[in-house]
Design a protein around this motif. Structure first.
Motif, PDB file in Angstrom:
ATOM      1  N   PHE A  88       0.884  -1.168   0.000  1.00 42.34           N
ATOM      2  CA  PHE A  88       0.000   0.000   0.000  1.00 42.34           C
ATOM      3  C   PHE A  88       0.920   1.216   0.000  1.00 42.34           C
ATOM      4  O   PHE A  88       2.100   1.106   0.338  1.00 42.34           O
ATOM      5  CB  PHE A  88      -0.952  -0.007   1.206  1.00 42.34           C
ATOM      6  CG  PHE A  88      -0.256  -0.280   2.515  1.00 42.34           C
ATOM      7  CD1 PHE A  88      -0.084  -1.580   2.966  1.00 42.34           C
ATOM      8  CD2 PHE A  88       0.267   0.760   3.278  1.00 42.34           C
ATOM      9  CE1 PHE A  88       0.591  -1.845   4.159  1.00 42.34           C
ATOM     10  CE2 PHE A  88       0.928   0.511   4.467  1.00 42.34           C
ATOM     11  CZ  PHE A  88       1.097  -0.798   4.908  1.00 42.34           C
ATOM     12  N   CYS A 148      -0.032   5.230   4.948  1.00 42.94           N
ATOM     13  CA  CYS A 148      -0.582   4.628   6.161  1.00 42.94           C
ATOM     14  C   CYS A 148      -1.883   5.337   6.534  1.00 42.94           C
ATOM     15  O   CYS A 148      -1.867   6.424   7.104  1.00 42.94           O
ATOM     16  CB  CYS A 148       0.405   4.713   7.321  1.00 42.94           C
ATOM     17  SG  CYS A 148      -0.330   4.036   8.817  1.00 42.94           S
ATOM     18  N   LEU A 177       5.447   8.911  15.983  1.00 44.76           N
ATOM     19  CA  LEU A 177       4.047   8.533  15.827  1.00 44.76           C
ATOM     20  C   LEU A 177       3.282   8.658  17.150  1.00 44.76           C
ATOM     21  O   LEU A 177       2.329   7.934  17.385  1.00 44.76           O
ATOM     22  CB  LEU A 177       3.948   7.104  15.289  1.00 44.76           C
ATOM     23  CG  LEU A 177       4.418   6.940  13.844  1.00 44.76           C
ATOM     24  CD1 LEU A 177       4.378   5.485  13.422  1.00 44.76           C
ATOM     25  CD2 LEU A 177       3.563   7.776  12.896  1.00 44.76           C
ATOM     26  N   ILE A 195       5.278   9.623   6.948  1.00 47.15           N
ATOM     27  CA  ILE A 195       5.742   8.221   7.014  1.00 47.15           C
ATOM     28  C   ILE A 195       6.250   7.735   5.655  1.00 47.15           C
ATOM     29  O   ILE A 195       5.560   7.856   4.643  1.00 47.15           O
ATOM     30  CB  ILE A 195       4.586   7.300   7.470  1.00 47.15           C
ATOM     31  CG1 ILE A 195       4.177   7.657   8.891  1.00 47.15           C
ATOM     32  CG2 ILE A 195       4.989   5.833   7.399  1.00 47.15           C
ATOM     33  CD1 ILE A 195       2.932   6.942   9.335  1.00 47.15           C
ATOM     34  N   ILE A 213       6.909   4.380   4.302  1.00 44.73           N
ATOM     35  CA  ILE A 213       6.649   3.001   4.741  1.00 44.73           C
ATOM     36  C   ILE A 213       7.816   2.068   4.432  1.00 44.73           C
ATOM     37  O   ILE A 213       8.259   1.292   5.293  1.00 44.73           O
ATOM     38  CB  ILE A 213       5.343   2.489   4.100  1.00 44.73           C
ATOM     39  CG1 ILE A 213       4.176   3.298   4.670  1.00 44.73           C
ATOM     40  CG2 ILE A 213       5.123   1.002   4.361  1.00 44.73           C
ATOM     41  CD1 ILE A 213       2.936   3.274   3.849  1.00 44.73           C
ATOM     42  N   CYS A 259       3.597  -4.773   8.728  1.00 40.83           N
ATOM     43  CA  CYS A 259       2.493  -3.963   9.264  1.00 40.83           C
ATOM     44  C   CYS A 259       1.291  -4.821   9.650  1.00 40.83           C
ATOM     45  O   CYS A 259       0.698  -5.497   8.811  1.00 40.83           O
ATOM     46  CB  CYS A 259       2.087  -2.926   8.206  1.00 40.83           C
ATOM     47  SG  CYS A 259       0.723  -1.904   8.757  1.00 40.83           S
ATOM     48  N   TYR A 266      -1.476  -3.690  10.246  1.00 36.61           N
ATOM     49  CA  TYR A 266      -2.651  -3.081   9.620  1.00 36.61           C
ATOM     50  C   TYR A 266      -2.559  -3.064   8.093  1.00 36.61           C
ATOM     51  O   TYR A 266      -3.199  -2.258   7.445  1.00 36.61           O
ATOM     52  CB  TYR A 266      -2.841  -1.657  10.154  1.00 36.61           C
ATOM     53  CG  TYR A 266      -2.898  -1.605  11.658  1.00 36.61           C
ATOM     54  CD1 TYR A 266      -3.920  -2.250  12.342  1.00 36.61           C
ATOM     55  CD2 TYR A 266      -1.925  -0.956  12.397  1.00 36.61           C
ATOM     56  CE1 TYR A 266      -3.971  -2.241  13.718  1.00 36.61           C
ATOM     57  CE2 TYR A 266      -1.955  -0.934  13.778  1.00 36.61           C
ATOM     58  CZ  TYR A 266      -2.996  -1.575  14.439  1.00 36.61           C
ATOM     59  OH  TYR A 266      -3.031  -1.572  15.808  1.00 36.61           O
ATOM     60  N   ASN A 307      -5.015  -0.905   5.514  1.00 37.31           N
ATOM     61  CA  ASN A 307      -4.507   0.073   4.547  1.00 37.31           C
ATOM     62  C   ASN A 307      -4.884  -0.304   3.121  1.00 37.31           C
ATOM     63  O   ASN A 307      -5.231   0.552   2.305  1.00 37.31           O
ATOM     64  CB  ASN A 307      -2.990   0.197   4.696  1.00 37.31           C
ATOM     65  CG  ASN A 307      -2.622   0.947   5.962  1.00 37.31           C
ATOM     66  OD1 ASN A 307      -3.255   1.947   6.287  1.00 37.31           O
ATOM     67  ND2 ASN A 307      -1.615   0.475   6.687  1.00 37.31           N
TER      68      ASN A 307
HETATM   69  S1  SF4 Z   1       3.718  -0.205  10.574  1.00 38.90           S
HETATM   70 FE1  SF4 Z   1       1.775  -0.013   9.454  1.00 38.90          FE
HETATM   71  S2  SF4 Z   1       0.388   1.062  10.857  1.00 38.90           S
HETATM   72 FE2  SF4 Z   1       2.483   1.358  11.616  1.00 38.90          FE
HETATM   73  S3  SF4 Z   1       3.126   3.323  10.740  1.00 38.90           S
HETATM   74 FE3  SF4 Z   1       3.844   1.691   9.358  1.00 38.90          FE
HETATM   75  S4  SF4 Z   1       2.218   1.457   7.816  1.00 38.90           S
HETATM   76 FE4  SF4 Z   1       1.356   2.602   9.546  1.00 38.90          FE
END
Ligand code: SF4
Length: 400
Positions: A301, A304, A340, A368, A370, A377, A379, A383
């Motif tokens: 993705f 975030c 964060l 961010i 990534i 991740c 999540y 995402n």
């Molecule tokens: S690990 Fe996932 S949720 Fe955490 S900042 Fe990175 S993309 Fe976002």
């Protein structure tokens, strides 16, 4: 027992069990809420908030994703802070008739949550407010807190082994100690307690109850089948396997966790055997859909978006912060990363709602990178759904 060799690729769950808590398709139920995540507009409260009552732990797992905060913070949320969080969360976002609010709390760590003596009172208060609770624990202290824990919808006990020897080796426990046996006894006792008290955790509902959590690591893959037999014997509702990931502060270091092709092949053999123990009252989940074929990062993705879908409230960052302070972080995979943390060492819970979706929040989202900064991740599906289903309308989801 030597497992037979299989060449068949295993599935994550039996077809009849596809409506389960680990199926990321459940996130599609939140599309209407997440559609409202737009710059310059009020952002809905998250469905789920994680609360870490403490950054202290009595074990030392080799893959710990909270080692950074355990080393650098080592504090806990005060009872006053926990209770004011429990009173605030049900109010957050619910001012309007059709507004989305916080529905569930995951009590986790960051540390072992039951090392904070105020955690049971926190759970009691959340339950009294009608918030659903899940709790992740290492299982060592459950015996003294059965009343509170029995109110949870689910309890994930991080066992991660099928023998005492492997448990001790992976969790920094002295060989002479029987911590593994104590955790199994605790799970068995709590299962009986919750059932006999007709508590939520003891409900016959197939998705409620105790989950034997098993993070896969090259040193424990050979015990997948043995652990599954034990999980069923002690009365767990399910066993949940997923690969351990490299913590955010260890990426690119010699401490990265890597799985060989032999490790993956052994897991495939073991999980097929383990799934033979799956039946109407016990489920076996071998979760791989969030990872690459080599159990590595699959962060497919571009931005975030999950920073607006959930958050982590944890103990203060500074040893000199007030007793009742807390941190409002945005990512459970980057606990302790100041970049964060939306609120640092705040004492007023109402500030959470004021900061949510504000300029500082969007700035964090924009900043961010990534590929450079993020570990595997948790999540990833959140995402992807935001980008593919909401932004790109790839599923033309209105055509049901
Ligand atoms: S690990 Fe996932 S949720 Fe955490 S900042 Fe990175 S993309 Fe976002």
């Amino acid at each position: 027992m030597t497992p037979p060799s299989h060449t068949v690729k295993p599935t994550e769950w039996r077809t009849a069990k596809r409506w389960n808590p680990f199926n990321s398709n459940k996130l599609l139920a939140h599309v209407e809420r997440w559609k409202r995540i737009r710059r310059g507009r009020p952002i809905p409260a998250p469905a789920l908030i994680t609360v870490d009552p403490t950054n202290v732990c009595n074990l030392d797992c080799v893959w710990c994703n909270a080692e950074y905060i355990r080393e650098h913070r080592n504090r806990r949320l005060s009872e006053a802070a926990l209770l004011s969080i429990a009173d605030f969360l049900p109010r957050w976002g619910r001012r309007d008739f059709d507004a989305f609010g916080v529905d569930a709390v995951c009590v986790a760590g960051g540390g072992e949550p039951l090392l904070n003596p105020a955690t049971p009172a926190f759970i009691d208060k959340l339950a009294a407010h009608g918030i659903e609770i899940g709790c992740v624990t290492n299982g060592s202290l459950m015996y003294d807190h059965m009343d509170a824990l029995a109110q949870c919808t689910w309890l994930g006990v991080s066992v991660d082994a099928g023998t005492a020897k492997t448990f001790n080796a992976l969790k920094g426990v002295a060989e002479s100690k029987n911590a593994f046996g104590a955790v199994l006894d605790n799970m068995s006792l709590l299962t009986d307690y919750a059932r006999s008290h007709h508590a939520r955790l003891g409900s016959p509902h197939p998705a409620y109850g105790i989950s034997y959590k098993y993070l896969l690591h090259p040193e424990n893959i050979g015990e997948v089948y043995t652990a599954t037999k034990i999980a069923k014997e002690v009365g767990c509702k399910n066993i949940h396997f997923r690969p351990a990931g490299t913590p955010w502060d260890k990426i690119g270091t010699e401490d990265e966790i890597r799985f060989s092709e032999d490790d993956i092949a052994l897991f495939n053999e073991q999980i097929i055997l383990a799934q033979e123990l799956d039946d109407d009252s016990f489920s076996v989940y071998g979760i791989t859909h969030k990872f690459s074929e080599q159990f590595e990062r699959a962060n497919y993705f571009s931005k975030c978006h999950s920073l607006f879908m959930t958050g982590v409230i944890s103990p203060p960052s500074n040893p000199n912060a007030p007793e009742d302070a807390f941190v409002m972080g945005l990512c459970c995979d980057r606990r302790g990363d100041a970049k964060l943390e939306l609120l640092r060492d705040e004492t007023d819970v109402e500030k959470i709602e004021a900061a949510w979706g504000g300029k500082a929040h969007w700035k964090m989202h924009d900043s961010i990178t990534i590929a450079d900064e993020c570990p595997r991740c948790t999540y990833q599906p959140h995402n992807q759904i935001y980008e593919q289903v909401i932004l790109n309308d790839s599923m033309t989801y209105k055509f049901i």
